[in-house]
Design an enzyme around this catalytic site. Structure first.
Site, PDB file in Angstrom:
ATOM      1  N   CYS A   1      -2.086  -0.699  12.460  1.00 24.09           N
ATOM      2  CA  CYS A   1      -2.584   0.554  13.017  1.00 24.09           C
ATOM      3  C   CYS A   1      -4.007   0.375  13.540  1.00 24.09           C
ATOM      4  CB  CYS A   1      -2.561   1.652  11.968  1.00 24.09           C
ATOM      5  SG  CYS A   1      -0.901   2.189  11.498  1.00 24.09           S
TER       6      CYS A   1
ATOM      7  N   TYR B   1       0.853  -1.196   0.000  1.00 21.33           N
ATOM      8  CA  TYR B   1       0.000   0.000   0.000  1.00 21.33           C
ATOM      9  C   TYR B   1       0.881   1.235   0.000  1.00 21.33           C
ATOM     10  CZ  TYR B   1       1.052  -0.088   5.025  1.00 21.33           C
ATOM     11  OH  TYR B   1       1.694  -0.117   6.240  1.00 21.33           O
TER      12      TYR B   1
ATOM     13  N   HIS C   1      -5.441   6.445  13.296  1.00 19.12           N
ATOM     14  CA  HIS C   1      -5.622   7.360  12.161  1.00 19.12           C
ATOM     15  C   HIS C   1      -6.933   7.110  11.427  1.00 19.12           C
ATOM     16  CE1 HIS C   1      -4.819   4.273   9.098  1.00 19.12           C
ATOM     17  NE2 HIS C   1      -3.769   3.879   9.818  1.00 19.12           N
TER      18      HIS C   1
ATOM     19  N   SER D   1       7.996   2.422  14.880  1.00 21.58           N
ATOM     20  CA  SER D   1       7.948   1.486  13.760  1.00 21.58           C
ATOM     21  C   SER D   1       6.734   1.700  12.860  1.00 21.58           C
ATOM     22  CB  SER D   1       7.954   0.042  14.274  1.00 21.58           C
ATOM     23  OG  SER D   1       6.823  -0.209  15.087  1.00 21.58           O
ATOM     24  N   GLY D   2       5.850   2.605  13.238  1.00 21.11           N
ATOM     25  CA  GLY D   2       4.781   2.961  12.327  1.00 21.11           C
ATOM     26  C   GLY D   2       3.365   2.718  12.784  1.00 21.11           C
TER      27      GLY D   2
END
Length: 410
Positions: A333, A297, A315, A310-311
């Site tokens: 996430c 993605y 959101h 690390s992300g």
């Protein structure tokens, strides 16, 4: 290094009589050469780790001593109870010239002043400390740890104790807390429990001139201060796919979410908000997913609240609204609708708590991927302190802040 002892002549002090039958005035004190009466350690004062001392001969007494550096700032000191000695209690800086001004009496009505000069040796190495949080904010959440990054690694247990003793944490109200050595250069401080909402917190490094380890001396002092905001906690339940938002213990909102799907499960545990980005480009290549693969993605994401380096973010994920509150379909996430993500973004700040429960993912790392400090038990946290004990903070701080920039990782 040089030494100068010179008398400072003062104008004789005048005394007024309160009146008497003879109207006689008291005799003014006579000026003496105080350099003959006073002895200092200036001749041998080269080690900044040792106190500067002043003594006076038997029968005399010291009335005033000040020690100043080239910038005019005075070094703290204390006069002995009998008035016969004085020594510094504040640190001396390496490679610095000092001037002492000393006033004394001889016990027979004589008074005088003298000076003494000396220069400390330049330290072999100076240990400096970068203090955090350093994002230039006045207010942080209840989970924000204090951090210290040293200019070089300290490994000796005794030297580590010197470092901890050179760090002062004060807060109002007081808390019980402790330092933890993440590695030789990095320390974190956290309370036993989260910071109290509204607390005033200050961190100071006060090691200047202090011998840390052999020829390693403490460098320049520094400090920072901030206020703690409301107690904000977001509990993400990966089993029910619901986020419960609490402020000061009260449930404010419940939001349907989606978390990591099998193979990309969201980390379990307590995380601390690291930063917020109105819009961020997220690419699967940053987490090891090859471009062109079925899981690849490359998206522009809105209202992103970061919780790991690390992300992992909380959101907006408008593409997964149908799964939110129902199933876990993300790559790790916590996704929600755009409106809910904006609300969450506007209700949180750096240092707030995001806790994930009931996920099949790995536990949140205590260090290195954000602030997982709160995942260690208090017993285990104390094991990371060189002093091996907690401290209680109690002093009110001043307001100080410093600026820095978050790493723009996704």
């Amino acid at each position: 290094m040089w030494l100068a002892l010179a008398p400072l002549l003062a104008t004789p002090l005048a005394a007024c009589s309160g009146g008497g039958s003879q109207g006689a005035a008291a005799s003014p004190p006579h000026v003496i050469d105080a350099s003959r009466l006073v002895h200092t350690s200036a001749a041998a004062q080269t080690d900044p780790g040792k106190p500067f001392t002043v003594t006076v001969q038997t029968g005399g007494s010291l009335t005033d001593v000040t020690l100043s550096g080239p910038d005019g700032r005075q070094v703290a000191g204390v006069l002995d109870a009998d008035g016969h000695g004085w020594h510094t209690t504040g640190p001396l800086a390496p490679g610095t010239h000092y001037t002492a001004r000393i006033a004394a009496t001889d016990g027979h009505g004589g008074r005088g002043e003298t000076t003494a000069d000396f220069t400390t040796e330049q330290a072999g190495r100076l240990l400096t400390a970068t203090l955090g949080p350093d994002l230039g904010r006045d207010t942080y959440g209840v989970g924000e740890p204090l951090t210290v990054q040293l200019s070089e690694a300290v490994t000796d247990p005794a030297a580590r104790r010197e470092v901890e003793q050179s760090l002062t944490v004060s807060s109002q109200p007081a808390v019980v807390g402790a330092w933890y050595w993440v590695d030789g250069k990095n320390l974190h401080f956290r309370p036993k429990d989260y910071w109290p909402a509204g607390a005033k917190v200050k961190l100071a490094w006060n090691a200047q001139g202090r011998s840390i380890d052999g020829q390693l001396y403490g460098g320049a002092p520094s400090s920072l201060a901030f206020t703690v905001g409301d107690r904000v906690e977001a509990i993400v339940d990966a089993a029910s796919d619901q986020l419960t938002f609490k402020r000061n213990g009260q449930v404010v909102n419940t939001i349907p979410v989606t978390t990591g799907k099998p193979g990309f499960d969201t980390r379990n545990g307590i995380k601390v908000v690291l930063g917020q980005e109105r819009q961020v480009q997220m690419s699967s290549e940053t987490i090891g997913i090859a471009k062109g693969s079925s899981e690849a993605y490359d998206l522009k994401v809105e209202w992103a609240t970061r919780v790991t380096w690390s992300g992992e973010y909380v959101h907006a994920a408008p593409w997964s609204v149908a799964s939110q509150g129902v199933d876990n379909v993300s790559h790790g996430c916590t996704g929600m609708s755009t409106d809910n993500a904006r609300w969450f973004y506007e209700q949180t700040r750096v240092g707030d708590i995001v806790q994930v429960v009931n996920s099949k993912g790995h536990p949140m790392e205590p260090f290195g991927n954000g602030f997982g400090d709160w995942n260690l038990s208090w017993t285990d946290w104390l094991k990371g302190s060189a002093l091996g004990r907690s401290v209680t903070t109690d002093a009110p701080p001043e307001t100080v802040s410093a600026a820095a920039t978050l790493r723009p990782q996704v």
